[in-house]
Structures are given as structure tokens and as C-alpha cells.
Write an enzyme that holds these catalytic residues in place. Structure first.
Site, PDB file in Angstrom:
ATOM      1  N   TYR A 134      -5.610   5.026   8.898  1.00 37.89           N
ATOM      2  CA  TYR A 134      -5.387   5.565  10.242  1.00 37.89           C
ATOM      3  C   TYR A 134      -6.697   6.056  10.853  1.00 37.89           C
ATOM      4  O   TYR A 134      -6.959   5.882  12.044  1.00 37.89           O
ATOM      5  CB  TYR A 134      -4.377   6.706  10.142  1.00 37.89           C
ATOM      6  CG  TYR A 134      -3.757   7.143  11.465  1.00 37.89           C
ATOM      7  CD1 TYR A 134      -4.164   6.615  12.686  1.00 37.89           C
ATOM      8  CD2 TYR A 134      -2.735   8.088  11.470  1.00 37.89           C
ATOM      9  CE1 TYR A 134      -3.584   7.024  13.871  1.00 37.89           C
ATOM     10  CE2 TYR A 134      -2.148   8.499  12.658  1.00 37.89           C
ATOM     11  CZ  TYR A 134      -2.572   7.973  13.854  1.00 37.89           C
ATOM     12  OH  TYR A 134      -2.003   8.376  15.028  1.00 37.89           O
ATOM     13  N   SER A 135      -7.544   6.648  10.045  1.00 37.98           N
ATOM     14  CA  SER A 135      -8.822   7.161  10.534  1.00 37.98           C
ATOM     15  C   SER A 135      -9.657   6.059  11.180  1.00 37.98           C
ATOM     16  O   SER A 135     -10.282   6.260  12.226  1.00 37.98           O
ATOM     17  CB  SER A 135      -9.591   7.804   9.374  1.00 37.98           C
ATOM     18  OG  SER A 135     -10.899   8.142   9.755  1.00 37.98           O
ATOM     19  N   LEU A 136      -9.666   4.884  10.574  1.00 30.11           N
ATOM     20  CA  LEU A 136     -10.422   3.758  11.137  1.00 30.11           C
ATOM     21  C   LEU A 136      -9.860   3.362  12.495  1.00 30.11           C
ATOM     22  O   LEU A 136     -10.609   3.126  13.449  1.00 30.11           O
ATOM     23  CB  LEU A 136     -10.351   2.576  10.166  1.00 30.11           C
ATOM     24  CG  LEU A 136     -11.030   1.284  10.625  1.00 30.11           C
ATOM     25  CD1 LEU A 136     -12.535   1.463  10.714  1.00 30.11           C
ATOM     26  CD2 LEU A 136     -10.682   0.137   9.678  1.00 30.11           C
ATOM     27  N   SER A 137      -8.536   3.311  12.614  1.00 32.56           N
ATOM     28  CA  SER A 137      -7.905   2.949  13.883  1.00 32.56           C
ATOM     29  C   SER A 137      -8.191   3.972  14.969  1.00 32.56           C
ATOM     30  O   SER A 137      -8.227   3.638  16.151  1.00 32.56           O
ATOM     31  CB  SER A 137      -6.391   2.820  13.690  1.00 32.56           C
ATOM     32  OG  SER A 137      -6.078   1.816  12.756  1.00 32.56           O
ATOM     33  N   ASP A 152       0.813  -1.210   0.000  1.00 34.06           N
ATOM     34  CA  ASP A 152       0.000   0.000   0.000  1.00 34.06           C
ATOM     35  C   ASP A 152       0.853   1.270   0.000  1.00 34.06           C
ATOM     36  O   ASP A 152       0.487   2.274  -0.627  1.00 34.06           O
ATOM     37  CB  ASP A 152      -0.928   0.002   1.218  1.00 34.06           C
ATOM     38  CG  ASP A 152      -2.074  -1.002   1.079  1.00 34.06           C
ATOM     39  OD1 ASP A 152      -2.426  -1.333  -0.070  1.00 34.06           O
ATOM     40  OD2 ASP A 152      -2.595  -1.454   2.104  1.00 34.06           O
ATOM     41  N   ASP A 206      -4.423  14.510  20.922  1.00 32.69           N
ATOM     42  CA  ASP A 206      -3.042  14.126  20.618  1.00 32.69           C
ATOM     43  C   ASP A 206      -2.667  14.480  19.184  1.00 32.69           C
ATOM     44  O   ASP A 206      -1.488  14.546  18.848  1.00 32.69           O
ATOM     45  CB  ASP A 206      -2.853  12.625  20.822  1.00 32.69           C
ATOM     46  CG  ASP A 206      -2.753  12.250  22.299  1.00 32.69           C
ATOM     47  OD1 ASP A 206      -2.785  13.161  23.141  1.00 32.69           O
ATOM     48  OD2 ASP A 206      -2.644  11.049  22.591  1.00 32.69           O
TER      49      ASP A 206
END
Length: 305
Positions: free
Chosen positions: A195-198, A78, A182
């Protein structure tokens, strides 16, 4: 003479071998082939107190890659796919992403499927799926210091230690909002599964014309992910006395000083994904992330009541 491109991850032996074999096959069939590594789309990082290296968005295309190219094949994971689209999106070149990595969420095929995929490419038996991209820019006063194309997300946070950051965010003509967290993520629909999903953001199907703002570990019960129209411009003003770090798609970034501002908007350039079968986003979610699978195994050897 038809023209094709190959972009590959040169630190992976399997990608290097596949790139050479693919070039030989295309050349034997009378194609002009241009090759490049995905490293050209990795912009690197600036250093605190050092010069910010500004590479214009439309200046990353490798030699020979232009609008006359019928297609390009990217061999990697990716990260290589993200870098490759930064290189070719301004030229409008469609990419077939072939997975030689691990997750391969953005890829369409595997290396062992490349011979069959190549035949489909040469005969034009494929569809093109367009994905929205972001233009991310860093300004100091009215001077543009840094910019990049973004397919997944822009993240701004503090380093080296994780601690509370304060931001003033302006979306379009709406009133500014203050966020303590953060860090912040501005994500495209493609990046909604990254990253948004995490960080707790929603999954957005690729065709929905939206962006989302996701605070990272916000210090407020009221700060939640926000989905808004991608026609809106987003401006972030850091409200910290120390420098912050901005990262685009996980492999390019720069430092953001207190007097700087970060501005994002939908790019006029899109990512053109080659699809060898009709795009089916839920299938990808199911195969890669296990979404929608039954939580109780249904026996097939007995008749259920």
C-alpha cells in the site's frame, strides 16, 4: 520424528489439494505433520460501539505449531502468507511460501515447483531470510484493547466515506507533528512494495532497519513520506471527533475512538522466510513490478551503432 507444518487457504481448491498431497508425502517419509488454515491469523474487525476483541499476539499459533517444528509450508496468496506469519512468527518457525494466488509478491515458489522444493526442505538445502515485523497496539487510557503483529503495514483512515483526517504523530522523542490527510500508513521495508508504494512511498530493501510514515492524499505540499529508524516508537493520536478505522496487513483491524492512541514499535518477533535460492530483491521487483526494465526494446538481430 521430524516435524513440519502446513498452512493453506481453505477457500482455494488448488491450495486444499496441494496441502493434502504435501501432507501425504511428508507422512510417508516419516514426518509428523500439523495442518491449519490461514484463517486463524485473520483477526477480523470490531464493530462501532461493540466490544474490541483482544487476541494476544503470542496466542495465535495453531495446535501443534511450536519451536520444535523444522519448517512450515504456506499455500496461498500474499494475504495467506501475511496471516500465516502472524500465527507462527512468535514460535520462530521458518515458512516456505508457495503461490496459489495472483501477484504472489511474498512467495518463493509455485505449486508446480513444490515436489522439488520439498526435497530441498527435507535435506535443509535452503537459506532463511529474516524480515522485521511491527507490534501494533491500541490503548484507551492505559488499557490495552487490541494488538496484532504486522509484516506489511498499519493503515488508519476514516469510513465509510473518504474525507480529511487529522493526526498528531510522535516518533520517538522527536517533537509531535500534525498531519491532515485521508489517512496514514506506517510501513515496514517488506510493506514498502504494498500500500505504501501505491500511496507514493519509496521502495526500501528488506535488510534496511527502517520504518516509513506515508500520508494518504495529504492536504499539504509539505507532507511527504518519512523514513526513520525502526528503533523509534510511533504513537498516533487521532484529532477527529468521529471514530477512525485501523487496518493491519489488509485483513485485521479495529475502530479507533478520539480518546484512543495507537502505538507501534518493532516487534521482537521476525518473519523467517525460507529461500530456495539466494535472496535477490531486485529480481523480485523486476519480475513482479517491472522495475528496472529497459524503456526501449533493444534489437538483438541487428548490430547497434
Amino acid at each position: 520424528m521430524p516435524k513440519a507444518g502446513i498452512i493453506y487457504n481453505d477457500i482455494k481448491p488448488v491450495a486444499c489439494r496441494a496441502a493434502v498431497e504435501l501432507k501425504d508425502k511428508l507422512a510417508a517419509d516419516g514426518w509428523e505433520v500439523c495442518m491449519a488454515t490461514g484463517s486463524g491469523g485473520i483477526l477480523g474487525y470490531s464493530r462501532p460501539g461493540g466490544l474490541v476483541c483482544h487476541t494476544p499476539i503470542d496466542s495465535l499459533a495453531p495446535p501443534g505449531f511450536d519451536a520444535e517444528m523444522s519448517f512450515a509450508v504456506v499455500l496461498g496468496g500474499d494475504g495467506t502468507v501475511l496471516a500465516a506469519f502472524r500465527q507462527v512468527a512468535p514460535c520462530g518457525i521458518p515458512l516456505l511460501a508457495v503461490n496459489t494466488g495472483h501477484m504472489g509478491f511474498l512467495t518463493e515458489a509455485y505449486v508446480n515447483q513444490l515436489p522439488a522444493a520439498l526435497e530441498m526442505l527435507k535435506t535443509g538445502e535452503f537459506e532463511i531470510e529474516q524480515r522485521a515485523m511491527l507490534s501494533v497496539q491500541l490503548f484507551r487510557d492505559d488499557c490495552l484493547l487490541w494488538e496484532a503483529l504486522c509484516l506489511n503495514e498499519m493503515v488508519i483512515h476514516r469510513e465509510p466515506l473518504t474525507s480529511m483526517c487529522h493526526f498528531e504523530v510522535v516518533i520517538g522523542r522527536h517533537a509531535p507533528v500534525d498531519i491532515a490527510a485521508d489517512g496514514l500508513i506506517i510501513s515496514t521495508p517488506t510493506g514498502s512494495t504494498a500500500y505504501s508504494l501505491s500511496a507514493g512511498g519509496p521502495v526500501v530493501t528488506p535488510g534496511v532497519p527502517t520504518l516509513q510514515l506515508v500520508p494518504i492524499c495529504p492536504h499539504s505540499l509539505a507532507s511527504r513520506a518519512l523514513v526513520f529508524a525502526d528503533s523509534e516508537t510511533v504513537t498516533i493520536f487521532p484529532a477527529n471527533s468521529n471514530p477512525l478505522v485501523m487496518v493491519v496487513d489488509g485483513n485485521a483491524g479495529c475502530y479507533v475512538l478520539p480518546e484512543d492512541r495507537v502505538q507501534m514499535q518493532r516487534s521482537p518477533y521476525s518473519a523467517h522466510f525460507i529461500r530456495l535460492q539466494p535472496p535477490e530483491f531486485f529480481r523480485i521487483l523486476r519480475e513482479k513490478l517491472g522495475w528496472g526494465l529497459p524503456h526501449i526494446a533493444k534489437p538483438t538481430s541487428v548490430e547497434l551503432p
